[in-house]
Structure formats: C-alpha cells, structure tokens
Design a protein around this motif. Structure first.
Motif, PDB file in Angstrom:
ATOM      1  N   LEU A 628     -21.342 -21.477   6.685  1.00 31.97           N
ATOM      2  CA  LEU A 628     -22.017 -22.777   6.564  1.00 31.97           C
ATOM      3  C   LEU A 628     -23.528 -22.627   6.706  1.00 31.97           C
ATOM      4  N   MET A 629     -23.972 -21.809   7.683  1.00 30.36           N
ATOM      5  CA  MET A 629     -25.411 -21.627   7.893  1.00 30.36           C
ATOM      6  C   MET A 629     -26.053 -20.943   6.691  1.00 30.36           C
ATOM      7  N   ASN A 630     -25.360 -19.961   6.088  1.00 31.09           N
ATOM      8  CA  ASN A 630     -25.920 -19.273   4.927  1.00 31.09           C
ATOM      9  C   ASN A 630     -26.048 -20.224   3.742  1.00 31.09           C
ATOM     10  N   ARG A 631     -25.045 -21.076   3.553  1.00 30.18           N
ATOM     11  CA  ARG A 631     -25.117 -22.032   2.447  1.00 30.18           C
ATOM     12  C   ARG A 631     -26.240 -23.060   2.675  1.00 30.18           C
ATOM     13  N   LEU A 632     -26.356 -23.492   3.916  1.00 32.63           N
ATOM     14  CA  LEU A 632     -27.421 -24.439   4.234  1.00 32.63           C
ATOM     15  C   LEU A 632     -28.792 -23.806   4.039  1.00 32.63           C
ATOM     16  N   ALA A 633     -28.908 -22.508   4.363  1.00 32.32           N
ATOM     17  CA  ALA A 633     -30.173 -21.796   4.135  1.00 32.32           C
ATOM     18  C   ALA A 633     -30.478 -21.741   2.647  1.00 32.32           C
ATOM     19  N   ASN A 634     -29.424 -21.546   1.816  1.00 34.63           N
ATOM     20  CA  ASN A 634     -29.622 -21.543   0.362  1.00 34.63           C
ATOM     21  C   ASN A 634     -30.173 -22.890  -0.111  1.00 34.63           C
ATOM     22  N   GLN A 635     -29.674 -24.004   0.502  1.00 33.36           N
ATOM     23  CA  GLN A 635     -30.208 -25.324   0.146  1.00 33.36           C
ATOM     24  C   GLN A 635     -31.701 -25.427   0.442  1.00 33.36           C
ATOM     25  N   LEU A 636     -32.129 -24.724   1.466  1.00 34.07           N
ATOM     26  CA  LEU A 636     -33.546 -24.696   1.816  1.00 34.07           C
ATOM     27  C   LEU A 636     -34.309 -23.639   1.022  1.00 34.07           C
ATOM     28  N   GLN A 637     -33.592 -22.989   0.067  1.00 39.10           N
ATOM     29  CA  GLN A 637     -34.184 -21.956  -0.783  1.00 39.10           C
ATOM     30  C   GLN A 637     -34.744 -20.806   0.044  1.00 39.10           C
ATOM     31  N   THR A 638     -33.934 -20.354   1.014  1.00 34.94           N
ATOM     32  CA  THR A 638     -34.346 -19.254   1.882  1.00 34.94           C
ATOM     33  C   THR A 638     -33.111 -18.484   2.316  1.00 34.94           C
ATOM     34  N   THR A 639     -33.308 -17.476   3.140  1.00 36.02           N
ATOM     35  CA  THR A 639     -32.221 -16.636   3.663  1.00 36.02           C
ATOM     36  C   THR A 639     -32.313 -16.595   5.175  1.00 36.02           C
ATOM     37  N   LEU A 640     -31.170 -16.793   5.839  1.00 36.66           N
ATOM     38  CA  LEU A 640     -31.131 -16.742   7.302  1.00 36.66           C
ATOM     39  C   LEU A 640     -31.138 -15.286   7.751  1.00 36.66           C
ATOM     40  N   ASN A 641     -32.143 -14.901   8.499  1.00 38.38           N
ATOM     41  CA  ASN A 641     -32.272 -13.529   9.007  1.00 38.38           C
ATOM     42  C   ASN A 641     -31.837 -13.465  10.451  1.00 38.38           C
ATOM     43  N   THR A 642     -31.205 -12.336  10.809  1.00 41.11           N
ATOM     44  CA  THR A 642     -30.703 -12.146  12.173  1.00 41.11           C
ATOM     45  C   THR A 642     -31.227 -10.835  12.727  1.00 41.11           C
ATOM     46  N   ASP A 643     -31.800 -10.873  13.919  1.00 43.58           N
ATOM     47  CA  ASP A 643     -32.273  -9.670  14.617  1.00 43.58           C
ATOM     48  C   ASP A 643     -31.680  -9.645  16.012  1.00 43.58           C
ATOM     49  N   GLU A 644     -31.162  -8.491  16.394  1.00 43.13           N
ATOM     50  CA  GLU A 644     -30.724  -8.321  17.785  1.00 43.13           C
ATOM     51  C   GLU A 644     -31.914  -7.853  18.602  1.00 43.13           C
ATOM     52  N   THR A 645     -32.123  -8.443  19.734  1.00 38.00           N
ATOM     53  CA  THR A 645     -33.236  -8.073  20.611  1.00 38.00           C
ATOM     54  C   THR A 645     -32.698  -7.454  21.884  1.00 38.00           C
ATOM     55  N   ALA A 646     -33.640  -7.008  22.717  1.00 33.82           N
ATOM     56  CA  ALA A 646     -33.217  -6.406  23.997  1.00 33.82           C
ATOM     57  C   ALA A 646     -32.498  -7.433  24.857  1.00 33.82           C
ATOM     58  N   GLU A 647     -32.890  -8.687  24.701  1.00 40.08           N
ATOM     59  CA  GLU A 647     -32.253  -9.752  25.482  1.00 40.08           C
ATOM     60  C   GLU A 647     -31.743 -10.812  24.517  1.00 40.08           C
ATOM     61  N   GLY A 648     -30.548 -10.648  24.003  1.00 35.64           N
ATOM     62  CA  GLY A 648     -29.928 -11.690  23.199  1.00 35.64           C
ATOM     63  C   GLY A 648     -30.072 -11.474  21.711  1.00 35.64           C
ATOM     64  N   VAL A 649     -30.377 -12.583  20.999  1.00 35.67           N
ATOM     65  CA  VAL A 649     -30.377 -12.552  19.548  1.00 35.67           C
ATOM     66  C   VAL A 649     -31.486 -13.458  19.022  1.00 35.67           C
ATOM     67  N   ARG A 650     -31.935 -13.150  17.768  1.00 36.98           N
ATOM     68  CA  ARG A 650     -33.026 -13.921  17.153  1.00 36.98           C
ATOM     69  C   ARG A 650     -32.630 -14.252  15.714  1.00 36.98           C
ATOM     70  N   PHE A 651     -32.730 -15.541  15.350  1.00 30.07           N
ATOM     71  CA  PHE A 651     -32.509 -15.993  13.982  1.00 30.07           C
ATOM     72  C   PHE A 651     -33.824 -16.562  13.468  1.00 30.07           C
ATOM     73  N   TRP A 652     -34.145 -16.312  12.202  1.00 27.61           N
ATOM     74  CA  TRP A 652     -35.396 -16.826  11.652  1.00 27.61           C
ATOM     75  C   TRP A 652     -35.321 -16.903  10.138  1.00 27.61           C
ATOM     76  N   PHE A 653     -36.163 -17.786   9.573  1.00 28.95           N
ATOM     77  CA  PHE A 653     -36.326 -17.831   8.129  1.00 28.95           C
ATOM     78  C   PHE A 653     -37.591 -18.609   7.785  1.00 28.95           C
ATOM     79  N   ASN A 654     -38.115 -18.329   6.614  1.00 31.21           N
ATOM     80  CA  ASN A 654     -39.235 -19.095   6.062  1.00 31.21           C
ATOM     81  C   ASN A 654     -38.676 -20.127   5.080  1.00 31.21           C
ATOM     82  N   PHE A 655     -39.355 -21.232   4.917  1.00 34.91           N
ATOM     83  CA  PHE A 655     -38.885 -22.239   3.974  1.00 34.91           C
ATOM     84  C   PHE A 655     -40.091 -22.973   3.378  1.00 34.91           C
ATOM     85  N   LYS A 656     -39.854 -23.572   2.205  1.00 28.11           N
ATOM     86  CA  LYS A 656     -40.934 -24.285   1.522  1.00 28.11           C
ATOM     87  C   LYS A 656     -41.047 -25.706   2.029  1.00 28.11           C
TER      88      LYS A 656
END
Length: 656
Positions: A628-656
């Motif tokens: 669902l999140m990937n499809r919603l990111a497509n609606q925003l014309q972007t891609t959901l990126n995921t990074d694992e950090t030393a403490e937890g997790v990070r999600f980010w994307f750019n959008f127009k």
C-alpha cells in the motif's frame, strides 16, 4: 399566542411524564447560611451594602429587627466620626429594612431625607434610592409622587421611558394598564429568557384577573407556570442563588394567582392546594419580609375553608400573624371573621366585625373617591405632559431634519447648475466619464456575482467534505461493529488496520471543511491529529514514545495529502506495533516534512526501535501495508526509500 401556550404546556407535560429525567436546578438551601453573621464579619460599608442588597433571603435566621439594631450601631459609629458616605449607605439600608417590615411611611421619610443629597451618590446608590422611593410611593398610593420619581430616573439616564401601567392598575384602570404594559414590555422580551417570559405572562394574567376576566387570566397563569418549569429544567445555564430565589418567589406568586382565579370561579376545593403551596413558597423565599401576596393568599384560603365549612382550618389561617396594610384587605379580614362567627352562631361577634367594616367604609367613602379622582387627574396630567414633551422633541427633530433636507436640496441645486455649465463645456468628457462609471458598475456587479458564487461554492465544498467525513466515520463504526463480532485475531487486526486507514482519510476531509482555504491542508496540525487517532487504536503502545513533528508551515492539496496521510498512518502504526515491543520509555519517533514553493518536497520518518526484520524484502511482496505504501508513493510520483540505522529505521522520499 395560543400556539405558544400549547407548545410550552406540552413541553412541561413531557418533562413531567418522563419522570423529570432532567433534574431541575434547585437553589442550594440557605437554611444553614447565616447571612446576619456574614454581614457583621464583612468590613467596609461598600461591601456590607453590596452584600445586603444582593442577598434576597437575608432574614432566614435573624429577624429584620435584629438587622435593624446592628445597622443602628454601625450608623451611630459613622456619625461619631462624621463619615458622610457611610451614614448615607447605612440610612439607605435602614430604609430598606423598614420597607421589608411594611413600615412604608418610616422608610419613605428616610429616603426623602437622602434624596436631598442624591447628587453626591454613586450611580448604584442612586438606583437603589430611587427604586425604593418608587416602591414606597406605590405602597402608600401616592402615585403622583411616584411618577415624579420615575421622571427623575429618566432625567438621570437610569431609564429611557416612563411607565404608567402599574399606576393605572392600582387606580382600577386594569385594561388600560394591560394594553400599555403589553406595548411597552413585549418588544423587550427575549424568547430564550423563560423567567422574563413567565413574569410577563403572570403580569398580564393579573391585570385580567383584577378586571374579572378570570378564564382568560387563568390561561396566562398556566402559560407562566409552564415557562417557569422550563426555566427550572434548564441544567445547561447555571443560576445564581439570587436568580433561583427570584424564580421560586415568582412561582409562589403565580400559584397564588391561579388559586385566586379558582376562588373567583367559586371552585374552592381546586383553589386550596394552589394557595397552600403558594403560601409555603412565599414564606420560605420571602422570609422576614412583609408580603401583600402572602396576606391576600392567606385571606383567600381562609375564605375557601369557610365556604367548605372547614372552620378549624379557617381559624388556623385567620389566627396567623398577618397584618393587612391595605384597606381592602383589612375589610376582607373583618368580613371573614364576621362570616366565621355567623356560621358558628356567634352573632354578636359577627355584628361587631361588620360594624367595624361599616366605620372603615364610611371613613373611606368620605375621601377615597375624591382622592382617587385627584390621583388619576394628576397622573393623566403627567402622562399628557410627558407625551407633549415627547411630541415636542419629535417636532424639533423633524424640524431639524426638514431644515437639513432643504439645505441639502439647495446644495444639490447649486451643484446641478454647476454640472449643467460643466456639461455644456465638457460634453464629450462627461459622456466618457459616465460610460466609465457604467462600466465600473457592471464590473462591480460581476465581481459581486462571482464573489457570491465563490462563497456558495465554498459552502457546498465544506458540506461535501463534511458529509464525506461523516460517511467515512460511519464506515469506521461499521468496521468497529464487525470487529466485535469477529473471533479471528488476524481478521480483527486487519479490520483495525482498515479502520485506522479510514480514519486517516476522514481526518483529511475534517481538516478541509474546518479550514478557511478549502484547497490545502495545514500538515502540522493534521499529522498531530493523525498520531492521536492512531494512539487511540493502539491503546497499549505509543503512550511512552516521544514523537517529534517538524512540518510547520507546510500545506498540501488533497490529492497529495490523502496518500501522504495513509503512508504516515502505516508508518506510525508499524512503529507502535513492532518497533517498541517492550514499550520502552526512551522510544522516539521523528517526522520531518518540508515543501518550498517551486522546489521538490522532502519527507523523512525515523524511529529508534528494533529496526526492520531480516526478511523485509521477502515480506514486501506479501505485506499489504508495504504494498500500500509503495502504491501511494507512486501516486506522489516518487519512491519510498528505506534505510536501516544504528538505532531503528529511516523512511524517506522526495515529492513534487
């Protein structure tokens, strides 16, 4: 009028039938309140005066004579130090106590002495003094003097109009009094002020009762009673003790008037309970004060018991400590004694009371008619004079208006002549100017039409968003009902997730119709509301997590806000469900959103939880939330990126 009466009567009946489901406001009982002691504890004449005049049931424990003795002590002390202000205020309290005791002549003597110094009083003291003088003159039937006081009130700006209707009623002109009262007071009534409405209907009913229009008067009294029940049943608006005491005292007066109507109709059995209740209420809420209503009701109920041949109860009421002040009440009391002795066979005593009445009547007949005619003549003269002054003022205003109009007409004529000469010299320029004015008017009209259309459009859009939000809330409620009827844990989880997503979308529409600008949503407030909504679903998690939101000043349109909100809903839900299994106190979630005009937007979501599982990529194909999140990111014309950090997790994307 009948329609309103039926409405209020029906409302009162409904309140009674439902078992008085709404508890009427009852004033806190003041039996244990020692107002006399409180009065003595207060320091300073201003505070004492305010307390005295704002305490309606002040004689609940100590009699008026006890108060009078204490005030005399304070007055004596003030005179020793020549404290003029204190002397004036204590003398005014004295005058009020004498009035409460029914000693109107002594009260009037004090107020007349104070009246000579009225210019030195503050506005509140002036109001109290003139109101007390007005009441004293009314009780002593000095109506011409009463009107002088009312004119003085108007001159001081304490009242706008001078009313005569109560004076006309006292002189027997009840119909005229009623007409004047309705003309003067009805325009000032507030439909939501049930106490004022009840008082208004009671006064009209009383004028009709005194005029012997008993059935019509009864209708008004019943309507007043129903309005008062509505007033007591209102638990939303809190009432002060003074307001409730005033309302209960009015209730006692209304019930007494209903009882008097029954007596006039010779319905003595029906009259007794109304008069009994009225006497009880007036005694309780007018404790220690002389009340002409109490005297009249006591005499009426005595008459009822005599007519019903219940001599024991009749003598109980006759032997009460009532001291009629009015001649008509004294005559009636003597007639009741004579009737009682006549019915019990003591004709000598009956004759004695009848002779007393004859002597009183002879004395009254010698001067009453002449005095009443003089009073009525004086009042009519005052009213005519007042009307003349009003007419004179209106004439002056009309004359001034006429002069202004004439002056304006002269100016217009001069301007018109000037315009003619100007038009002759600059015909072409004027034509162009007029055409320009016409175009401007057309533009203004079009602008007005467009603005009206925009307002209507905004209203319709708000209504649509409101309805969509309501429909989504209904869907959420249906999912909640389905959850309660489902035993499968997996199904329950799925339904809760669905409900959370529906709430996220409903929140978007709620923010839209609450916002002045229907095209965008302020994201800082929306994100905070969304997090609160998710927390309410996951009650066992999320309350110990420190959540920071950095989206101040960012606004998104609905096409981007809905997918963004659903993505954020999934991320926050996952953090609450999986990131902090032990509900640690040091859990943190950071949400960052930035969007600059003409530049790409940036979204970042991090938490310091346990991070993503090792088989994340395998789960991505089967997990509905990730898909669902990937499809919603497509609606925003972007891609959901995921990074694992030393403490937890990070999600980010750019959008127009």
């Amino acid at each position: 009028m009948k329609k309103n009466f039926h409405f209020f009567t029906l409302l009162a009946i409904c309140l009674f039938i439902t078992g008085q489901s709404v508890t009427a406001q009852e004033p806190a009982t003041d039996v244990d309140e020692d107002y006399f002691e409180e009065f003595q504890i207060i320091e300073g004449v201003d505070d004492r005066s305010t307390f005295f005049f704002s305490t309606p049931n002040r004689y609940n424990k100590n009699s008026a004579y006890d108060w009078l003795d204490t005030v005399n002590v304070y007055l004596s002390s003030s005179r020793k130090v020549n404290d003029t202000v204190s002397i004036q205020k204590y003398e005014l309290i004295q005058a009020q106590i004498y009035y409460d005791l029914g000693d109107y002549e002594k009260s009037l003597a004090l107020t007349k002495s104070l009246y000579e110094e009225i210019e030195s009083f503050d506005i509140d003291t002036k109001v109290l003094l003139l109101e007390l003088m007005d009441n004293n003159y009314s009780k002593l039937e000095l109506y011409d003097k009463q009107i002088e006081v009312r004119l003085r009130k108007r001159d001081l700006g304490l009242t706008k109009n001078v009313a005569f209707y109560d004076i006309y009623s006292s002189l027997g002109q009840h119909r005229k009094a009623m007409r004047d009262y309705m003309t003067e007071e009805k325009k000032n009534l507030d439909e939501d002020d049930f106490l004022a409405q009840a008082n208004y209907n009671n006064n009209i009913g009383n004028y009709l009762r005194l005029d012997k229009s008993t059935p019509t008067a009864m209708t008004y009294f019943k309507k007043a009673e129903a309005l008062l029940e509505v007033y007591f049943s209102d638990v939303i608006n809190l009432r002060t003790e003074q307001e409730l005491t005033k309302a209960n005292l009015l209730k006692g007066i209304i019930l007494g008037n209903i009882g008097k109507c029954h007596v006039q109709l010779k319905e003595y059995k029906e009259a007794v309970p109304y008069l009994e209740t009225s006497i009880e209420i007036i005694t309780e809420y007018n404790s220690g004060k002389f009340s002409s209503e109490l005297v009249e009701n006591t005499l009426e109920i005595t008459d009822c018991h005599l007519q019903l041949n219940d001599f024991a109860k009749a003598t109980d009421y006759l032997s009460n400590d009532i001291e009629p002040r009015k001649a008509e009440n004294i005559l009636k009391k003597n007639r009741l004694y004579a009737a009682y002795y006549d019915k019990t066979g003591n004709y000598q005593s009956a004759t004695s009371y009848l002779k007393q009445n004859m002597r009183i009547r002879d004395s009254l007949d010698a001067k009453e008619s002449n005095i009443k005619n003089q009073q009525l003549t004086a009042i009519v003269t005052q009213e005519v004079e007042y009307s003349k002054n009003m007419i004179e003022e209106q004439k002056k205003a009309l004359e001034k208006s006429r002069n202004d109009i004439q002056e304006r007409d002269r100016n217009i004529s001069l301007v018109f002549i000037s315009l003619i000469f100007t038009l002759m010299g600059f015909a072409g320029l004027v034509y162009a100017y007029l055409k320009s004015i016409k175009n401007q008017r057309l533009i203004a009209e079009q602008k007005h039409i467009i603005e009206s259309s925009l307002v209507e459009k905004d209203s319709l859009l708000k209504e649509i968003h409101h309805r969509v939000k309501n429909n989504l809330q209904m869907v959420s409620s249906l999912l909640s009902l389905q959850t309660k009827n489902t035993r499968s844990k997996a199904a329950i989880v799925a339904l809760e997730e669905g409900k959370s997503r529906v709430k996220a979308m409903a929140l978007i529409h709620q923010k839209l119709y609450q916002n002045e600008d229907l095209s965008v949503i302020e994201m800082q407030g929306y994100i905070e509301s969304l997090i609160n909504s998710v927390q309410s679903v996951y009650k066992k998690g999320g309350h110990n997590i420190n959540i920071s939101v950095d989206a101040e000043g960012v606004e998104l349109d609905i096409d981007r806000a809905i997918p963004f909100g659903l993505i954020l809903n999934e991320l926050v839900s996952n953090s609450f469900k999986y990131a902090f299994p032990n509900d640690e106190d040091n859990g943190k979630i950071y949400i960052h959103l930035r969007k600059m005009i003409g530049q790409e937007g940036f979204f970042e979501y991090t938490d310091n939880g346990i991070g993503l599982p090792k088989d994340t990529e395998e789960r991505a194909s089967s997990s509905m939330g990730i898909r669902l999140m990937n499809r919603l990111a497509n609606q925003l014309q972007t891609t959901l990126n995921t990074d694992e950090t030393a403490e937890g997790v990070r999600f980010w994307f750019n959008f127009k």
